[in-house]
Scaffold this active site. Structure first.
Site, PDB file in Angstrom:
ATOM      1  N   ALA A  20      28.190  52.446  56.222  1.00  0.00           N
ATOM      2  CA  ALA A  20      28.052  52.544  57.668  1.00  0.00           C
ATOM      3  C   ALA A  20      28.901  53.734  58.109  1.00  0.00           C
ATOM      4  CB  ALA A  20      28.539  51.255  58.314  1.00  0.00           C
ATOM      5  N   GLY A  73      27.843  49.761  53.541  1.00  0.00           N
ATOM      6  CA  GLY A  73      26.520  49.547  54.120  1.00  0.00           C
ATOM      7  C   GLY A  73      25.405  50.156  53.276  1.00  0.00           C
ATOM      8  N   GLU A  86      24.687  47.647  50.749  1.00  0.00           N
ATOM      9  CA  GLU A  86      24.058  46.520  51.449  1.00  0.00           C
ATOM     10  C   GLU A  86      22.607  46.849  51.798  1.00  0.00           C
ATOM     11  OE1 GLU A  86      27.391  46.581  54.232  1.00  0.00           O
ATOM     12  OE2 GLU A  86      27.707  44.465  53.811  1.00  0.00           O
ATOM     13  N   GLU A 101      34.885  48.316  51.659  1.00  0.00           N
ATOM     14  CA  GLU A 101      35.336  48.118  53.047  1.00  0.00           C
ATOM     15  C   GLU A 101      36.789  47.677  53.138  1.00  0.00           C
ATOM     16  OE1 GLU A 101      32.453  47.047  51.777  1.00  0.00           O
ATOM     17  OE2 GLU A 101      30.836  47.215  53.239  1.00  0.00           O
TER      18      GLU A 101
HETATM   19  N1  CO8 Z   1      30.852  57.451  57.326  1.00  0.00           N
HETATM   20  C1  CO8 Z   1      30.947  58.671  57.922  1.00  0.00           C
HETATM   21  N2  CO8 Z   1      31.057  59.835  57.234  1.00  0.00           N
HETATM   22  C2  CO8 Z   1      31.101  59.765  55.897  1.00  0.00           C
HETATM   23  C3  CO8 Z   1      31.033  58.533  55.193  1.00  0.00           C
HETATM   24  C4  CO8 Z   1      30.884  57.335  55.986  1.00  0.00           C
HETATM   25  N3  CO8 Z   1      30.755  56.124  55.433  1.00  0.00           N
HETATM   26  N4  CO8 Z   1      31.123  58.782  53.874  1.00  0.00           N
HETATM   27  C5  CO8 Z   1      31.238  60.124  53.743  1.00  0.00           C
HETATM   28  N5  CO8 Z   1      31.236  60.727  54.959  1.00  0.00           N
HETATM   29  C6  CO8 Z   1      31.339  62.142  55.265  1.00  0.00           C
HETATM   30  C7  CO8 Z   1      32.764  62.639  55.065  1.00  0.00           C
HETATM   31  O1  CO8 Z   1      33.554  62.334  56.179  1.00  0.00           O
HETATM   32  C8  CO8 Z   1      32.518  64.110  54.850  1.00  0.00           C
HETATM   33  O2  CO8 Z   1      32.294  64.706  56.102  1.00  0.00           O
HETATM   34  P1  CO8 Z   1      33.110  66.038  56.514  1.00  0.00           P
HETATM   35  O3  CO8 Z   1      32.612  67.074  55.548  1.00  0.00           O
HETATM   36  O4  CO8 Z   1      32.669  66.290  57.926  1.00  0.00           O
HETATM   37  O5  CO8 Z   1      34.550  65.740  56.341  1.00  0.00           O
HETATM   38  C9  CO8 Z   1      31.203  64.150  54.095  1.00  0.00           C
HETATM   39  O6  CO8 Z   1      30.576  62.895  54.334  1.00  0.00           O
HETATM   40  C10 CO8 Z   1      31.376  64.309  52.589  1.00  0.00           C
HETATM   41  O7  CO8 Z   1      32.254  63.264  52.146  1.00  0.00           O
HETATM   42  P2  CO8 Z   1      33.546  63.539  51.239  1.00  0.00           P
HETATM   43  O8  CO8 Z   1      34.105  64.895  51.513  1.00  0.00           O
HETATM   44  O9  CO8 Z   1      34.449  62.378  51.390  1.00  0.00           O
HETATM   45  O10 CO8 Z   1      32.856  63.557  49.791  1.00  0.00           O
HETATM   46  P3  CO8 Z   1      33.569  63.223  48.393  1.00  0.00           P
HETATM   47  O11 CO8 Z   1      32.606  63.638  47.348  1.00  0.00           O
HETATM   48  O12 CO8 Z   1      34.937  63.761  48.345  1.00  0.00           O
HETATM   49  O13 CO8 Z   1      33.694  61.608  48.377  1.00  0.00           O
HETATM   50  C11 CO8 Z   1      32.900  59.365  48.685  1.00  0.00           C
HETATM   51  C12 CO8 Z   1      32.541  60.820  48.322  1.00  0.00           C
HETATM   52  C13 CO8 Z   1      33.743  58.749  47.582  1.00  0.00           C
HETATM   53  C14 CO8 Z   1      31.587  58.600  48.815  1.00  0.00           C
HETATM   54  C15 CO8 Z   1      33.682  59.340  50.025  1.00  0.00           C
HETATM   55  O14 CO8 Z   1      32.947  60.098  50.988  1.00  0.00           O
HETATM   56  C16 CO8 Z   1      33.917  57.992  50.605  1.00  0.00           C
HETATM   57  O15 CO8 Z   1      34.758  57.252  50.118  1.00  0.00           O
HETATM   58  N6  CO8 Z   1      33.167  57.618  51.676  1.00  0.00           N
HETATM   59  C17 CO8 Z   1      33.372  56.388  52.371  1.00  0.00           C
HETATM   60  C18 CO8 Z   1      32.866  55.205  51.590  1.00  0.00           C
HETATM   61  C19 CO8 Z   1      33.116  53.932  52.354  1.00  0.00           C
HETATM   62  O16 CO8 Z   1      34.243  53.535  52.595  1.00  0.00           O
HETATM   63  N7  CO8 Z   1      32.020  53.244  52.750  1.00  0.00           N
HETATM   64  C20 CO8 Z   1      32.116  52.007  53.487  1.00  0.00           C
HETATM   65  C21 CO8 Z   1      32.032  52.292  54.957  1.00  0.00           C
HETATM   66  S1  CO8 Z   1      32.277  50.822  55.962  1.00  0.00           S
HETATM   67  C22 CO8 Z   1      30.797  49.989  55.849  1.00  0.00           C
HETATM   68  O17 CO8 Z   1      29.857  50.451  55.259  1.00  0.00           O
HETATM   69  C23 CO8 Z   1      30.614  48.626  56.481  1.00  0.00           C
HETATM   70  C24 CO8 Z   1      31.725  48.276  57.356  1.00  0.00           C
HETATM   71  C25 CO8 Z   1      31.506  46.908  57.974  1.00  0.00           C
HETATM   72  C26 CO8 Z   1      32.678  46.488  58.805  1.00  0.00           C
HETATM   73  C27 CO8 Z   1      32.371  46.396  60.241  1.00  0.00           C
HETATM   74  C28 CO8 Z   1      33.433  45.659  60.997  1.00  0.00           C
HETATM   75  C29 CO8 Z   1      34.392  46.598  61.748  1.00  0.00           C
END
Ligand code: CO8
Length: 260
Positions: free
Chosen positions: A66, A111, A114, A134
């Protein structure tokens, strides 16, 4: 029809939907949800389309979760008052009765994992990675991860993944029952289209009923599930496609389906 966050194309009777926010690793914001609801609603009513595939654009991610940037400043009360994430179930999963496959081409996290698990089954590239990270954000799965992952891989692995946030690679995901098949990254979409084409060639109502039956196994007791299966089987026995399918077998020819 064009979408802000999706690419949609058809390959014969197969609809290929691609999440298209590669700059954000296809993170799922409200616009993606609305686009997915609309694209799958269009697929659902198009009689020429029999099976869909959902994949991610770019080489890295199916969907990295998400959209954290959309959620970061959202007041807690709004999550509750908007019943945030509920549309994933009510307007998306429950309204797609035709079969669809998630072709997971990279990160499927939070997400993203999911969403992949909402599909009827997953075909994964050998570069795919699945996880529910998460907890590292101070939250927990909100779109079905704790329930669908546990049903798919069992309590031990689901609990470990939710509590540590660790990722599972494609090989482990296949071994654990999360994905149906792992294919070479380069061939992912072609392989998914091949499989979807096989499904698309099946009698369409029988395909919907088979999907419905298997899904029922997750929702009910064995006794109730067996009755549900039997009743649906009996309904299929009344279809023109049943008569055609059995006649085609006896006459050693391919069936020609009416979808009823
Ligand atoms: N949301 C928004 N932007 C994202 C997300 C995300 N989930 N994942 C990656 N991005 C963006 C980064 O911010 C980055 O943008 P920018 O260049 O503008 O900084 C771009 O995508 C590229 O990402 P990275 O530079 O981080 O790429 P890497 O190769 O270094 O890392 C990863 C890849 C490991 C996938 C890393 O991006 C990461 O860890 N992402 C987040 C993963 C995560 O935590 N997902 C779970 C999100 S929460 C969810 O899904 C459900 C929540 C439900 C709870 C609700 C109750 C509050």
């Amino acid at each position: 029809m064009t979408y802000e966050t999706l690419l949609v194309e058809t390959r014969g009777a197969v609809t290929l939907v691609t999440l298209n926010r590669p700059q954000a690793l296809n993170a799922l914001n409200s616009c993606v949800l609305d686009d997915l609801i609309a694209a799958f609603a269009a697929f659902e009513v198009d009689a020429s389309q029999r099976c869909a595939i959902l994949t991610g654009s770019g080489d890295k991610a199916f969907a990295a979760g998400a959209d954290i940037k959309e959620m970061a400043d959202k007041p807690a009360a709004d999550f509750y008052l908007e019943d945030f994430f509920s549309k994933w179930t009510s307007d998306f999963v429950k309204k797609v009765r035709k079969p669809w496959i998630a072709a997971v081409n990279g990160f499927a996290l939070g997400g993203g994992c999911e969403l992949a698990m909402m599909a009827d089954f997953i075909i994964a590239s050998d570069k795919a990675k699945f996880g529910q990270p998460e907890i590292k954000l101070g939250v927990a799965p909100g779109m079905g991860g704790s329930q669908r992952l546990t049903r798919a891989v069992g309590k031990a692995k689901a609990m470990e993944m939710c509590l540590t946030g660790r990722m599972m690679d494609a090989e482990e995901a296949e071994r654990s029952g999360l994905v149906a098949r792992v294919v070479q990254h380069e061939n992912l979409v072609d392989e998914a289209v091949k499989t979807a084409t096989v499904i698309a060639a099946m009698p369409p109502m029988a395909a919907m009923v088979n999907k419905d039956m298997v899904n029922a196994a997750y929702e009910t007791t064995l006794d109730q599930g067996l009755i549900y299966e039997r009743r649906l089987f009996q309904i299929l026995a009344a279809t023109e496609d049943k008569a055609e399918g059995m006649a085609a077998f006896i006459e050693k020819r391919e069936g020609v389906w009416k979808g009823r």
